[in-house]
Design a protein around this motif. Structure first.
Motif, mmCIF file in Angstrom:
data_model
loop_
_atom_site.group_PDB
_atom_site.id
_atom_site.type_symbol
_atom_site.label_atom_id
_atom_site.label_comp_id
_atom_site.label_asym_id
_atom_site.label_seq_id
_atom_site.Cartn_x
_atom_site.Cartn_y
_atom_site.Cartn_z
ATOM 1 N N ASN A 429 0.827 -1.219 0.000
ATOM 2 C CA ASN A 429 0.000 0.000 0.000
ATOM 3 C C ASN A 429 0.858 1.265 0.000
ATOM 4 O OD1 ASN A 429 -2.264 -1.671 0.096
ATOM 5 N ND2 ASN A 429 -2.349 -1.618 2.354
ATOM 6 N N GLY A 430 1.957 1.228 -0.755
ATOM 7 C CA GLY A 430 2.825 2.403 -0.833
ATOM 8 C C GLY A 430 3.751 2.577 0.347
ATOM 9 N N GLN A 431 3.695 1.667 1.315
ATOM 10 C CA GLN A 431 4.567 1.739 2.488
ATOM 11 C C GLN A 431 5.526 0.561 2.475
ATOM 12 O OE1 GLN A 431 1.240 2.003 5.398
ATOM 13 N NE2 GLN A 431 2.303 3.825 6.141
ATOM 14 N N LYS A 432 6.775 0.843 2.820
ATOM 15 C CA LYS A 432 7.800 -0.194 2.804
ATOM 16 C C LYS A 432 7.895 -0.882 4.161
ATOM 17 C CE LYS A 432 10.680 1.824 -0.822
ATOM 18 N NZ LYS A 432 12.026 2.328 -1.178
ATOM 19 N N ILE A 433 8.199 -2.191 4.106
ATOM 20 C CA ILE A 433 8.398 -2.987 5.319
ATOM 21 C C ILE A 433 9.698 -3.769 5.136
ATOM 22 C CG2 ILE A 433 7.470 -4.752 6.852
ATOM 23 C CD1 ILE A 433 4.696 -4.124 5.757
ATOM 24 N N THR A 434 10.556 -3.721 6.122
ATOM 25 C CA THR A 434 11.822 -4.462 6.088
ATOM 26 C C THR A 434 11.683 -5.726 6.910
ATOM 27 O OG1 THR A 434 13.092 -2.420 5.843
ATOM 28 C CG2 THR A 434 14.285 -4.357 6.618
ATOM 29 N N PHE A 435 11.972 -6.885 6.274
ATOM 30 C CA PHE A 435 11.862 -8.182 6.941
ATOM 31 C C PHE A 435 13.259 -8.738 7.186
ATOM 32 C CE2 PHE A 435 7.628 -7.982 5.073
ATOM 33 C CZ PHE A 435 6.853 -8.473 6.107
ATOM 34 N N ILE A 436 13.455 -9.328 8.362
ATOM 35 C CA ILE A 436 14.692 -10.035 8.700
ATOM 36 C C ILE A 436 14.307 -11.457 9.047
ATOM 37 C CG2 ILE A 436 16.624 -10.211 10.301
ATOM 38 C CD1 ILE A 436 16.571 -7.232 10.622
ATOM 39 N N ASP A 437 14.848 -12.420 8.263
ATOM 40 C CA ASP A 437 14.530 -13.828 8.461
ATOM 41 C C ASP A 437 15.634 -14.468 9.289
ATOM 42 O OD1 ASP A 437 13.400 -16.275 8.338
ATOM 43 O OD2 ASP A 437 14.034 -16.717 6.288
ATOM 44 N N THR A 438 15.258 -15.159 10.364
ATOM 45 C CA THR A 438 16.246 -15.792 11.250
ATOM 46 C C THR A 438 16.076 -17.309 11.202
ATOM 47 O OG1 THR A 438 14.775 -15.680 13.164
ATOM 48 C CG2 THR A 438 16.241 -13.811 12.785
#
Length: 884
Positions: A429-438
């Motif tokens: 929706n036009g917003q960025k999300i940063t994911f960190i996979d562990t």
């Protein structure tokens, strides 16, 4: 005057008016500057040169036609400080006659007869000399009068200019204009003009007006000189000089011909080397101190002292000579060199002794101002949230992230389990999300903890069919320790055995209260395989991020955390970093842990090169000098010197910690005793090479847990990168095995390993690596000695047989007795002897065993102290292999 030479000589020498004193050579002294304020006097001789012309050869020519007068060469001796007279046309005919005749006399040898001069000519010369002297007196009086008049005119002109400037300033002030600002400097500088007026001795050309004299005065002077007319001995007027291509300045017009004397002194006799006023003052001050023996004033400085410093550096900071510091130390009984390192205490004593103040600083001060810089509220802007996906192994964390990113990371992981930390960025929706996979494996505890510390929101993935598992609990604890909110993603709801309610209920036992159970933790039922409710999960993340109101300042130097680091064959050291504050750009110098470097390139999670990385953006950084440790903080510094200083400090700190750990094992008495107890411990040396820093960390942690009181794994060396020839040499020297995790050995390393008989084991799944090391370490365990009871026999009678020895006649009272088994001789419940049976007979025959209730004869090996009533215990010993 007679014709013979003697008469002529007497007639000439008898007159006192003519002498041969001027020899054409004059001497003088010149003060030369030889540097550092020192001078020396040099004697200089100048010889007047005579230019002969055809008229000089005629003896009957008048005196005035002897030769045209030339400008006299510059005198050698410095001139007096009084202004020299101006050069003008002479008015008397005989002005230069004596000077013109002097070279003629000087050319003659001493004692020669002057037969060329008549008495009239000699009288004419005498009269010309007297007239010239009188004329010089008159000209001196006239010059003094002219100088007084010029001074008066200059002062009147200056006063008039000042009055005019003041009047103009008043008019400007009344009119309200801004002209006053431009006229004020001129009005202020006008009264200072008379002080600058001084007579100029010799103008270079008639067309150049003398400073302080008007053009009209110059014309009047020329008319007076012309009115006197040409006369005998008159100096010819010089021809007008050529107009130079470059217009001369005031100083160039005054300077005239450059000679040794004029270069050393000016017209007033002062040195003309262009010394500044400050230089002259320093010279005078130095001379005054040398005369008065006055000590230099002491300048007190604040000396910044680190924990260690060299004597040379200390002397520079104090602005003292290193020799003086060495002398002081020698007086104190310490022989040192300028390059020797001293501690801060001794440096403080030295600085205090020299009269300076001291400011002590610590080595850790080099890191001040780099991390945790406080930003003002007005500079903060919204940033994307950083989300860490955590949970048990095989609960679908990476698959869920793949479904969100529309990628397939699971296929690239060996064994289908994540063994690296991955950082990605998606847009919703036009917003960025940063994911960190562990990783979810038990060996990757440190990775999960690191991921939780660098995150804003933790997503706890729990499989609906497995429910809560050990690493699920561990992930919950990491998230709570980091103080981040949790969103529960109940995965695999598409399976028939899925039970989401069971997951919610079991989470209550670990203080995770979901909304459906009356708590505040968001929970979403998703399916990574079918892509169910993924949009709801992203909306829950954005909702939680909006509640947190995450902000950062992008307009500052970058600061963040190293997520992972590896050594790439083509790109060198590559660090995956998460920018938390500021903006990171290529070309900047960063410090990450004990490594530093200039950023050569920034690569995002899609493999594209980017020009900058803002807050909450994960990127790969190329250009570091080495691989930093995962979890290290990184920051941008201003220059390479600062980065190198911080890196060296951290390296030194790491070495000191390692040395402290090694020396700590032999400290107190208790530690020495424990070391003696563990001296019999067997070690399994290993050389570990991995693809990334996090994997090596996880392997080391898993192997450490395998250790027991008898055997443990000792990691001789661990590093990121492929197996090299130096690793083979190290393993050969320490008798260690080499483990490569997702890396391979190069050709030289393989050949060296074959020559040395070193085994290299390659793994890509951490399960297999741990199992194999566990089995190898089990082989170092001593086997377990297991004893099995067989039976007892009572001695009834002891027989002494020749050539055999003592033989016990026994009856088996319990179990059985076997030949070759171990036996003990027990007397009054005390073991007297333990050994083996030499013989076991039933009547006269050797038998292998005797059952209970039967009688037999037994003899011991190398032991004969047996008595009636003793009990013989028979047993079998077994050695069982042990495992960890």
């Amino acid at each position: 005057m007679t014709d013979n030479k003697d008469d002529k000589t007497l007639s000439v020498t008898g007159k006192k008016t003519l002498t041969l004193k001027p020899s054409g050579v004059s001497q003088g002294t010149v003060r030369q500057d030889i540097g550092r304020g020192r001078t020396k006097a040099v004697v200089v001789e100048t010889r007047k040169r005579r230019l002969t012309r055809p008229e000089d050869e005629k003896p009957s020519a008048p005196v005035s036609q002897a030769r045209p007068a030339e400008p006299a060469p510059a005198p050698v001796a410095p001139r007096p400080a009084t202004p020299a007279p101006r050069i003008h046309q002479p008015s008397a005919p005989q002005q230069r006659a004596p000077q013109a005749q002097q070279p003629a006399r000087q050319e003659r040898p001493r004692g020669a007869v002057l037969h060329d001069l008549s008495a009239g000519e000699m009288e004419a010369r005498r009269r010309a000399l007297v007239e010239a002297q009188a004329r010089e007196v008159e000209e001196a009086k006239q010059r003094a009068i002219d100088e007084e008049r010029r001074k008066a005119e200059a002062e009147e002109a200056a006063l008039r200019a000042a009055e005019d400037a003041a009047q103009r300033a008043t008019e400007v002030k009344e009119e309200g204009t801004h002209v006053q600002e431009a006229e004020a400097p001129a009005a202020a500088a006008a009264p200072a003009r008379p002080a600058e007026v001084r007579p100029v001795p010799r103008p270079a050309a008639p067309s150049a007006p003398v400073f302080g004299r008007s053009r009209k005065e110059e014309e009047e002077e020329e008319e007076r000189n012309a009115a006197r007319g040409p006369a005998r001995g008159k100096i010819a007027a010089p021809a007008p000089a050529k107009v130079p291509a470059r217009p001369k300045g005031e100083d160039d017009r005054r300077r005239g011909k450059l000679t040794v004397t004029s270069a050393d002194v000016d017209e007033e006799g002062a040195p003309s080397r262009g010394r500044s006023l400050a230089s002259m003052r320093r010279r005078q001050e130095k001379f005054r101190r040398s005369q008065m023996q006055e000590p230099r004033e002491k300048i007190v400085r604040e000396v910044v002292l680190p924990e260690t410093i060299t004597i040379q550096e200390l002397s520079q900071r104090m602005s003292e000579r290193a020799v003086d510091v060495i002398k002081y130390l020698m007086k104190e009984g310490q022989m040192m060199k300028p390059g020797d390192v001293i501690d801060a205490d001794l440096a403080e004593i030295i600085a205090t002794e020299f009269g300076h103040t001291v400011k002590r600083v610590s080595e850790s001060d080099v890191e001040e101002g780099i991390f945790d810089v406080v930003d003002s509220e007005g500079e903060l802007l919204s940033r994307p949230p950083v989300v860490t996906i955590m949970g048990h192994v095989d609960h679908g964390k990476t698959s869920l992230l793949d479904a969100i990113r529309n990628a397939n990371v699971v296929a690239g992981e060996a064994g289908g389990i994540t063994q690296h930390i991955g950082a990605y960025q998606v847009e919703q929706n036009g917003q960025k999300i940063t994911f960190i996979d562990t990783p979810g494996h038990a060996a990757f505890t440190a990775m999960r903890a690191r991921g939780a510390q660098a995150t804003d929101i933790a997503i706890l993935v729990v499989a609906a069919d497995d429910s809560v598992m050990p690493q699920t609990i561990e992930s919950i604890n990491h998230a709570k320790a980091a103080g981040v909110p949790i969103i529960v993603a109940i995965n695999k709801i598409d399976k028939p055995t899925a039970n989401a309610q069971k997951v919610r209920t079991e989470l209550l036992q670990h203080e995770v209260f979901v909304e459906s159970m009356g708590g505040e933790v968001l929970d979403v039922e998703v399916s990574a395989k079918n892509g169910t409710n993924l949009d709801k999960l992203l909306e829950a993340i954005l909702l939680q991020a909006e509640i947190l109101d995450l902000k950062a300042n992008p307009n500052r130097t970058a600061e963040g955390t190293v997520i992972e680091a590896e050594l790439d064959r083509g790109r060198g050291a590559v660090a995956t970093v998460l920018v938390q504050k500021g903006t990171l750009r290529p070309g900047q110098i960063i410090v990450a842990g004990d490594q530093w470097g200039r950023v050569r390139a920034l690569v995002n999670d899609k493999g594209d090169h980017v020009k900058e990385a803002g807050p909450a953006m994960p990127v790969e950084v190329l250009g570091l000098s080495g691989t930093p440790a995962a979890g290290d903080k990184f920051a941008v510094v201003e220059n390479e010197a600062r980065a190198r200083e911080i890196s060296e400090y951290r390296l030194r700190l790491a070495r000191d910690k390692a040395a402290a750990r090694q020396s700590g094992s032999r400290g107190s008495l208790e530690q020495m005793m424990s070391q003696l107890q563990t001296s019999g411990m067997k070690e399994f040396p290993l050389v570990i090479k991995g693809d990334v820093q996090g994997s090596i960390e996880a392997i080391a942690g898993a192997l450490e847990k395998l250790g027991t009181e008898e055997v443990r794994a000792r990691i001789v060396h661990s590093a990121v990168g492929g197996v090299t020839e130096s690793d083979i040499s190290l393993a050969e020297a320490s008798n260690a095995a080499i483990i490569g995790f997702n890396v391979r050995a190069n050709t030289q390393a393989r050949q060296a390993a074959e020559r040395g008989g070193i085994e290299i084991r390659y793994y890509n799944i951490i399960y297999d690596l741990v199992d194999d090391v566990k089995a190898a370490m089990s082989g170092l365990l001593s086997p377990e000695r297991r004893e099995t009871f067989l039976g007892n026999a009572e001695i009834l009678e002891v027989f002494n047989i020749t050539k055999v020895g003592k033989v016990a006649g026994c009856r088996v009272t319990e179990g059985k007795v076997e030949r070759g088994a171990g036996v003990r001789l027990v007397r009054d419940n005390v073991v007297i002897h333990e050994g083996k049976l030499k013989t076991l007979k039933r009547f006269k025959d050797e038998v292998s065993e005797v059952p209970v209730g039967q009688e037999c004869g037994m003899a011991f090996e190398n032991y004969e102290d047996i008595r009636a009533g003793d009990v013989i215990e028979c047993f079998r010993v077994e050695h069982v292999t042990r495992t960890l």
